[in-house]
Motif scaffolding. Sequence first.
Motif, PDB file in Angstrom:
ATOM      1  N   CYS A   5       0.792  -2.345   5.073  1.00 22.20           N
ATOM      2  CA  CYS A   5      -0.464  -3.093   4.936  1.00 22.20           C
ATOM      3  C   CYS A   5      -0.563  -4.107   6.081  1.00 22.20           C
ATOM      4  O   CYS A   5      -0.414  -5.312   5.860  1.00 22.20           O
ATOM      5  CB  CYS A   5      -0.502  -3.807   3.577  1.00 22.20           C
ATOM      6  SG  CYS A   5      -2.073  -4.618   3.196  1.00 22.20           S
TER       7      CYS A   5
ATOM      8  N   LEU B  76      -7.282   1.154  -1.007  1.00 19.60           N
ATOM      9  CA  LEU B  76      -5.854   0.892  -0.810  1.00 19.60           C
ATOM     10  C   LEU B  76      -5.192   0.832  -2.179  1.00 19.60           C
ATOM     11  O   LEU B  76      -5.521  -0.016  -3.002  1.00 19.60           O
ATOM     12  CB  LEU B  76      -5.662  -0.426  -0.052  1.00 19.60           C
ATOM     13  CG  LEU B  76      -6.402  -0.540   1.290  1.00 19.60           C
ATOM     14  CD1 LEU B  76      -6.178  -1.915   1.906  1.00 19.60           C
ATOM     15  CD2 LEU B  76      -5.968   0.553   2.257  1.00 19.60           C
TER      16      LEU B  76
ATOM     17  N   LEU C 177     -10.363  -2.353  -0.843  1.00 24.56           N
ATOM     18  CA  LEU C 177     -10.636  -1.255   0.073  1.00 24.56           C
ATOM     19  C   LEU C 177     -10.940  -1.821   1.452  1.00 24.56           C
ATOM     20  O   LEU C 177     -11.079  -3.031   1.631  1.00 24.56           O
ATOM     21  CB  LEU C 177     -11.796  -0.393  -0.449  1.00 24.56           C
ATOM     22  CG  LEU C 177     -13.024  -1.074  -1.055  1.00 24.56           C
ATOM     23  CD1 LEU C 177     -13.942  -1.638   0.012  1.00 24.56           C
ATOM     24  CD2 LEU C 177     -13.784  -0.095  -1.915  1.00 24.56           C
TER      25      LEU C 177
ATOM     26  N   VAL D 211       0.843  -1.185   0.000  1.00 25.25           N
ATOM     27  CA  VAL D 211       0.000   0.000   0.000  1.00 25.25           C
ATOM     28  C   VAL D 211       0.883   1.242   0.000  1.00 25.25           C
ATOM     29  O   VAL D 211       1.650   1.476   0.932  1.00 25.25           O
ATOM     30  CB  VAL D 211      -0.948   0.023   1.224  1.00 25.25           C
ATOM     31  CG1 VAL D 211      -1.774   1.313   1.240  1.00 25.25           C
ATOM     32  CG2 VAL D 211      -1.863  -1.203   1.214  1.00 25.25           C
TER      33      VAL D 211
ATOM     34  N   HIS E 225     -11.078   5.124   1.740  1.00 26.15           N
ATOM     35  CA  HIS E 225     -11.028   3.731   2.213  1.00 26.15           C
ATOM     36  C   HIS E 225     -10.410   2.772   1.199  1.00 26.15           C
ATOM     37  O   HIS E 225     -10.315   1.569   1.468  1.00 26.15           O
ATOM     38  CB  HIS E 225     -12.417   3.217   2.603  1.00 26.15           C
ATOM     39  CG  HIS E 225     -13.129   4.058   3.609  1.00 26.15           C
ATOM     40  ND1 HIS E 225     -12.599   4.307   4.855  1.00 26.15           N
ATOM     41  CD2 HIS E 225     -14.318   4.722   3.551  1.00 26.15           C
ATOM     42  CE1 HIS E 225     -13.441   5.075   5.537  1.00 26.15           C
ATOM     43  NE2 HIS E 225     -14.482   5.351   4.768  1.00 26.15           N
TER      44      HIS E 225
ATOM     45  N   LYS F  79      -3.691   5.780   0.476  1.00 23.15           N
ATOM     46  CA  LYS F  79      -5.085   5.449   0.735  1.00 23.15           C
ATOM     47  C   LYS F  79      -5.953   6.642   0.358  1.00 23.15           C
ATOM     48  O   LYS F  79      -5.572   7.792   0.564  1.00 23.15           O
ATOM     49  CB  LYS F  79      -5.299   5.104   2.215  1.00 23.15           C
ATOM     50  CG  LYS F  79      -4.452   3.949   2.715  1.00 23.15           C
ATOM     51  CD  LYS F  79      -4.650   3.725   4.204  1.00 23.15           C
ATOM     52  CE  LYS F  79      -3.718   2.646   4.733  1.00 23.15           C
ATOM     53  NZ  LYS F  79      -3.869   2.438   6.195  1.00 23.15           N
TER      54      LYS F  79
END
Length: 237
Positions: A222, A185, A196, A177, A183, A180
Motif C-alpha cells: 500500500c 483495496l 478504493l 492491501v 479499483h 485489488k
Amino acid sequence: MKKLEIGYNHTFEIRTENIQSELPKGFSILFISDLHLSCFSQKLIHKLICEIEVINPDIILLGGDYIDFDGGLIYLNSLLAYLSTKRYVFAIAGNHDYFFGISKVKSLFIENNIKWIENGYHIFSIKSINLLVSNLHEKLLSADFNIQMVHNPKDFKRTQQHFHLQLAGHLHGCQIVWWKKDHGLYPGKLFYPWNLLKKEGLHNLKLISKGLGDTLPIRFNCPKDIILVNVLAKETK
C-alpha cells in the motif's frame, strides 16, 4: 511485488490521472493528503518539496491530517513556507488536526498565506478558465470546472452540487492491501466502502489518496502517494 514498509521514511508514488474536458486550455492539480507529521518527518517534507518543484502544478490542494505530534509543526511550517510562493494553494482540515488542535494548525496556514477553505469555497480564474474549489456539499454557483475537496470520502454522499472532480483521503488504503478489484483495496473495502483508488461517473471523477503518512507507520502493498490530475483541453479535429 508485495512490499512491507515499517517506519517513517519510505518513498511515495505519484499517481497520475487524466480528465478529458471541454475546456479550451488544460491545467494540472496536485492533491496531497494525510501527512501525519512528527519529529521523524524531515526526509518526507524534503522529498515532497523536491517533487512539487519538478511537477510544478498549476493548483495544489491539501486534504487534511497534517500533524500528529508537536515535533511535526516545524516541518509543516517548512512545507507551507515553500508553498506560500505558489499562487493557487488551498487547504482543508482533517480529523487529526482537530484532535491535535485546529487553532494551532490553522494559524500556520494563515501565517503562510495559504487559502484555508474548511467549510467554505473559493472561485478563481486560471488561463481564462473559471474554477470552483469547495469543501461544501450544498449547491453553489457553478464554474467552468468544479472541484470538491473533502477529508473523508464518505462525505461524497452528502454532496448536492455537480463536481467534475472530487478528492478525499483519510483511509490510507487501510495500510494493508492483500488484493485489488475494480479499483477497490481489500480487505479494507469489505469494512470501508470508499477504500478504493477511484470511482468514475458520467462527467465526474472521484479520487481517494492513500496519503503520505500514518500514525502507526506500518504498510503492506500500500504505497504512500500524492495524486497529479491533468485536466486536458478539448480535443480538436
